[in-house]
Design an enzyme around this catalytic site. Sequence first.
Site, PDB file in Angstrom:
ATOM      1  N   TYR A  61      35.272  27.921 -24.171  1.00  0.00           N
ATOM      2  CA  TYR A  61      33.987  26.888 -23.612  1.00  0.00           C
ATOM      3  C   TYR A  61      34.233  25.441 -23.896  1.00  0.00           C
ATOM      4  O   TYR A  61      34.101  24.998 -25.045  1.00  0.00           O
ATOM      5  CB  TYR A  61      32.863  27.239 -23.923  1.00  0.00           C
ATOM      6  CG  TYR A  61      32.435  28.799 -23.548  1.00  0.00           C
ATOM      7  CD1 TYR A  61      33.047  29.526 -22.482  1.00  0.00           C
ATOM      8  CD2 TYR A  61      31.415  29.490 -24.126  1.00  0.00           C
ATOM      9  CE1 TYR A  61      32.774  30.731 -22.269  1.00  0.00           C
ATOM     10  CE2 TYR A  61      31.178  30.951 -23.992  1.00  0.00           C
ATOM     11  CZ  TYR A  61      31.922  31.456 -22.857  1.00  0.00           C
ATOM     12  OH  TYR A  61      31.516  32.917 -22.454  1.00  0.00           O
ATOM     13  N   SER A 209      25.874  36.808 -17.430  1.00  0.00           N
ATOM     14  CA  SER A 209      25.485  36.346 -16.055  1.00  0.00           C
ATOM     15  C   SER A 209      24.426  37.215 -15.453  1.00  0.00           C
ATOM     16  O   SER A 209      24.828  37.809 -14.570  1.00  0.00           O
ATOM     17  CB  SER A 209      26.988  36.318 -15.242  1.00  0.00           C
ATOM     18  OG  SER A 209      27.762  35.296 -15.646  1.00  0.00           O
ATOM     19  N   PRO A 210      23.609  37.535 -16.358  1.00  0.00           N
ATOM     20  CA  PRO A 210      22.476  38.538 -15.810  1.00  0.00           C
ATOM     21  C   PRO A 210      21.599  37.861 -14.580  1.00  0.00           C
ATOM     22  O   PRO A 210      20.769  38.470 -13.870  1.00  0.00           O
ATOM     23  CB  PRO A 210      21.742  38.561 -17.108  1.00  0.00           C
ATOM     24  CG  PRO A 210      21.792  37.378 -17.753  1.00  0.00           C
ATOM     25  CD  PRO A 210      23.305  36.807 -17.578  1.00  0.00           C
ATOM     26  N   LEU A 211      21.869  36.454 -14.368  1.00  0.00           N
ATOM     27  CA  LEU A 211      21.010  36.050 -13.286  1.00  0.00           C
ATOM     28  C   LEU A 211      22.022  35.419 -12.047  1.00  0.00           C
ATOM     29  O   LEU A 211      21.949  34.583 -11.370  1.00  0.00           O
ATOM     30  CB  LEU A 211      20.363  34.897 -13.612  1.00  0.00           C
ATOM     31  CG  LEU A 211      19.283  34.918 -14.464  1.00  0.00           C
ATOM     32  CD1 LEU A 211      18.463  33.783 -15.291  1.00  0.00           C
ATOM     33  CD2 LEU A 211      18.093  36.084 -13.965  1.00  0.00           C
ATOM     34  N   GLY A 214      22.879  31.713 -11.760  1.00  0.00           N
ATOM     35  CA  GLY A 214      21.785  31.210 -11.357  1.00  0.00           C
ATOM     36  C   GLY A 214      21.517  31.363 -10.071  1.00  0.00           C
ATOM     37  O   GLY A 214      20.397  31.087  -9.416  1.00  0.00           O
TER      38      GLY A 214
END
Length: 339
Positions: A61, A209-211, A214
């Site tokens: 990252y 990335s549970p959403l 975004g």
Amino acid sequence: MSDSTIETTRLGTDGPLVGVQGLGCMGMSEFYGPTDTGEALATLERALELGVTLFDTADVYGSGANEELIGPFVRAHREQVVLATKFAIERRADDPHHRGVNNDPAYVRKAVDASLRRLGVDVIDLYYMHRRDPDVPLAESVGAMAELVAAGKVRHLGLSEVTGPELREAHAVHPIAALQSEWSVFARGVERSAVPAAAELGVALVPYSPLGRGFLAGAFADAGQLDAGDYRRHLPQFTGQNAAGNAELVAPIRKVAEQHGATAAQVALAWLQHRTAAHGLTAVVPIPGTRRRTRLEENLGATRLVLTEEELAELEPVSARVSGSRYADMSSTADAREV
């Protein structure tokens, strides 16, 4: 939202105790458009105040910049913070788009020392293999990771994007505390073999990335709305006809949210909380990424949201209708190695 802290759970049979929701720090340095360092650091502090203790980064990252960013925060709160970082994805200075995967034991030893230097700490609480290189025997890679535990550089081991058989093979070499894979109402491939294996072995799931990066939270409806340098502009699910069709699939999530006076993001995260009991897992600790305190507080509201069986049934068919793959190149994901 009040200042009451969230509940805690344990990662793995003998892993660290953490808040039931963690924080993904990737976007504070790269990938999702312009960042505000001051707000990002304030978000880290606010997360800890509210009971978030699992903070997730990786050496890839920002090519190490994210570890350097959160390092002072981690050091200031070392006894409270459970620090997770990862190795295995290599970048090249001459090609910003290059992503190689390196699981060689010698590289594992080199990568951990580099991460410890950037973070400014003596030990990493949870060290993940970020991606799996099938050409390197898994026993060799995990064996090298186990050596780091014996040397006191790492406390617990994790894997990311592996299949169920791979998780079992690794766990036989050294206990694995957590499996980090993409998991959401939109992405459920991890349930094919990895989730059953994790339930059997007592390994916690840490969904990234549970959403839907975004998308499920309504941050955007088409990647064309995002900044030119935003990584999500290259993800098939969020472009063209895929994006148009997938945007319609958010409707049932919003419907459930309205019934609770909640947001779609909170419902998506609450859905994941229900996966613990649904699959017999020891723990599911999602790590939604955010750079803003307002989003953080919204996300943590999900920890108090309980969905009914009827509402869960409404959300059950969503993932099967999703158009497009998670990445443009799926070769390094567990999906590519499922049989």
